[in-house]
Scaffold this motif. Structure first.
Motif, short mmCIF file in Angstrom:
data_model
loop_
_atom_site.label_atom_id
_atom_site.label_comp_id
_atom_site.label_asym_id
_atom_site.label_seq_id
_atom_site.Cartn_x
_atom_site.Cartn_y
_atom_site.Cartn_z
N ARG A 227 62.22 7.22 12.60
CA ARG A 227 62.56 8.57 13.10
C ARG A 227 63.95 8.90 12.62
O ARG A 227 64.86 8.07 12.69
CB ARG A 227 62.53 8.61 14.63
N ILE A 241 66.06 5.34 12.44
CA ILE A 241 65.81 4.08 13.14
C ILE A 241 64.34 3.71 12.99
O ILE A 241 63.46 4.59 13.05
CB ILE A 241 66.23 4.22 14.63
N THR A 242 64.06 2.43 12.76
CA THR A 242 62.66 2.00 12.61
C THR A 242 61.99 1.98 13.98
O THR A 242 62.64 1.67 14.99
CB THR A 242 62.54 0.62 11.96
N LEU A 243 60.72 2.32 13.99
CA LEU A 243 59.98 2.45 15.25
C LEU A 243 58.85 1.43 15.35
O LEU A 243 58.36 0.94 14.34
CB LEU A 243 59.35 3.84 15.34
N GLU A 244 58.43 1.22 16.59
CA GLU A 244 57.19 0.47 16.83
C GLU A 244 56.14 1.53 17.15
O GLU A 244 56.21 2.15 18.21
CB GLU A 244 57.37 -0.45 18.04
N ASP A 245 55.27 1.80 16.20
CA ASP A 245 54.33 2.89 16.43
C ASP A 245 52.98 2.60 15.78
O ASP A 245 52.74 2.93 14.61
CB ASP A 245 54.91 4.20 15.88
N ILE A 321 62.06 -3.89 14.30
CA ILE A 321 62.03 -2.62 15.03
C ILE A 321 63.44 -2.35 15.55
O ILE A 321 64.13 -3.27 15.99
CB ILE A 321 61.02 -2.71 16.19
N GLY A 322 63.85 -1.07 15.51
CA GLY A 322 65.19 -0.73 16.02
C GLY A 322 66.29 -0.97 15.00
O GLY A 322 67.45 -1.01 15.35
N PHE B 17 66.42 0.52 25.06
CA PHE B 17 65.90 0.98 23.77
C PHE B 17 64.39 1.18 23.87
O PHE B 17 63.65 0.29 24.28
CB PHE B 17 66.22 -0.04 22.68
N PRO B 19 61.37 1.52 21.63
CA PRO B 19 61.00 1.33 20.22
C PRO B 19 59.96 2.34 19.72
O PRO B 19 59.78 2.50 18.52
CB PRO B 19 60.43 -0.09 20.19
N GLY B 20 59.30 3.02 20.65
CA GLY B 20 58.29 4.01 20.24
C GLY B 20 58.94 5.29 19.74
O GLY B 20 58.49 5.89 18.77
#
Lengths: 348, 85
Positions: A227, A241-245, A321-322, B17, B19-20
């Motif tokens: 995002r 920032i890298t996401l967990e999606d 992530i993050g 935080f 993460p999504g």
């Protein structure tokens, strides 16, 4: 393990406020534990910073603009190849991809490898073809239509609600809130990037992106969702920032497996407040934020070069992530004689 | 019972935080203490008991602050949508 020595030529060295992906791709290659790269910069403008970044770029050559035609471009590449013996060439601009794809066979015969999407993959994901693309592959896309005049939009205005997004075929996008703004942005973009201009339904939500690499057989070699946390007035990410999606990842796997995408890509998506994902664009190359993926554990530039060299690449299975990036500006001091060399001899 | 989403990372310093979405927030020490109790599975009455025992706050005031806080967490999508006290 001994590193493989490769000469890699690439473009997109305009590391400016709206940066090309060249320098971040080079950083990925420099980080590689498997490739010892000699980096050859292909430069369009004397003021692109890349040629002067000697710790990253070994040698630079001016090349003709893609709009000058395939022949002058190939002639220049032939000359550079004669001197440098290029192993892999990575074009990093959308606007030059067509020329490179058209010349892929000739380049290959010269001994230069590329790893690009096919012409069909490139054409069908064009902004102007996005509705058909969405229908074909079962992906949500905003309603859009290509226009070649403001009058075209006037005729179909009832199909849209303001605001709309006015987009160029390669670059640039503006949100227009009325007819006057549509006309203004139409002229601005058309003068720079030509026609058609695409009018797209404005989807409200958060912009999220995925960088990915397809092997051309339907497999996703790597993918990292991100995002933008800081967006410039040109709409470019100045932080991310890298996401967990998992939904973004599933969509990426689906698109790559259905289209058998070959090469790097960036999916530009909007996540609505209802948590639906809309695909607003597919960029047919690695984006300028590729080094975030490298830092998160997926060296996609290295993987792309290996694929081009027919070296087996195991798909990445994870990423951090993050992990964040924050872009910054830096005044590179350049001696006049260097600028002189590039401007007069076309080499540095 | 209110539940903090499983993937939400909360550090000892109160840094949260998601993460999504990539969003992050900072909790003050009291907020962190309450979130940690929620994470341990304590419901409102258990948290009320612990807080009123430790701090000089009356039950009515704490209840108001607590539900305000929970509403904020929910608004930021940090809690499971079906969890309620």
């Amino acid at each position: 393990m001994e590193k493989i020595k490769l000469t890699i030529a690439l473009s997109g060295l305009n590391n400016i406020d709206s940066p090309g992906p060249g320098i971040p791709v080079v950083r990925g290659l420099r980080d590689s534990k498997e490739i010892d790269a000699r980096i050859i910069g292909l430069v369009y403008d004397n003021l692109e910073p890349g040629p002067y970044m000697h710790d990253l770029v070994d040698k630079s050559y001016k090349v003709p603009y893609p709009s000058d035609g395939v022949e002058p471009f190939l002639e220049r590449i032939r000359y550079i190849h004669q001197v440098e013996k290029i192993d892999v060439l990575i074009p990093n601009f959308d606007s030059e991809l067509f020329t490179f794809m058209k010349s892929e066979k000739i380049l290959r015969e010269m001994g230069i490898r590329t790893f690009l999407p096919t012409l069909q993959q490139f054409e069908e994901r064009h902004k102007s073809n996005l509705p058909e693309y969405g229908k074909k592959y079962g992906v949500n896309v905003p309603f859009s239509a290509p226009i070649t005049s403001v009058e075209d939009f006037r005729k179909m205005q009832d199909k849209f609600e303001f605001p709309v997004v006015v987009k160029g075929k390669f670059y640039d996008a503006y949100i227009a809130y009325d007819m006057d703004q549509v006309a203004l942005y139409f002229n601005k973009i058309a003068a720079k990037w030509g026609l058609p201009i695409v009018i797209q339904e404005f989807v409200r939500g958060t912009e999220v992106n995925v960088i990915a690499l397809g092997d051309g057989k339907g497999n996703t070699i790597g993918a990292v969702p991100m995002r933008k946390t800081y967006i410039t007035d040109k709409g470019k990410a100045w932080g991310g920032i890298t996401l967990e999606d998992p939904t973004m990842m599933d969509l990426t796997y689906k698109i790559i497996s259905q289209t058998k995408w070959r090469g790097g890509m960036e999916l530009e998506l909007i996540r609505t407040t209802k948590n639906e994902l809309y695909m607003i664009e597919i960029n047919p190359r690695l984006p300028a934020w590729v080094y975030l993926a490298v830092a998160a554990g997926q060296n996609l530039p290295e993987a792309l070069v290996k694929l081009a060299m027919d070296i087996q690449v195991a798909p990445f299975t994870k990423y951090d992530i993050g992990k964040m990036f924050i872009r910054y500006s830096f005044d590179l001091i350049v001696e006049l004689n260097e600028f002189e060399k590039l401007s007069t001899k076309g080499e540095l | 019972m209110v539940k903090i989403k499983k993937n939400i990372a909360i550090s000892d310093s109160g840094f949260v935080f998601d993460p999504g979405s990539g969003d992050s927030y900072s909790l003050n020490p009291s907020g962190l203490e309450i979130v940690q109790m929620i994470k341990l599975g304590k419901d409102f009455s258990a948290i009320l008991e612990a807080v009123t025992e430790k701090y000089e706050v009356d039950s009515d005031s704490f209840e108001r602050y607590y539900y305000d806080f929970i509403a904020t967490l929910a608004q930021l999508h940090l809690t499971e949508p079906d969890g309620k006290d």
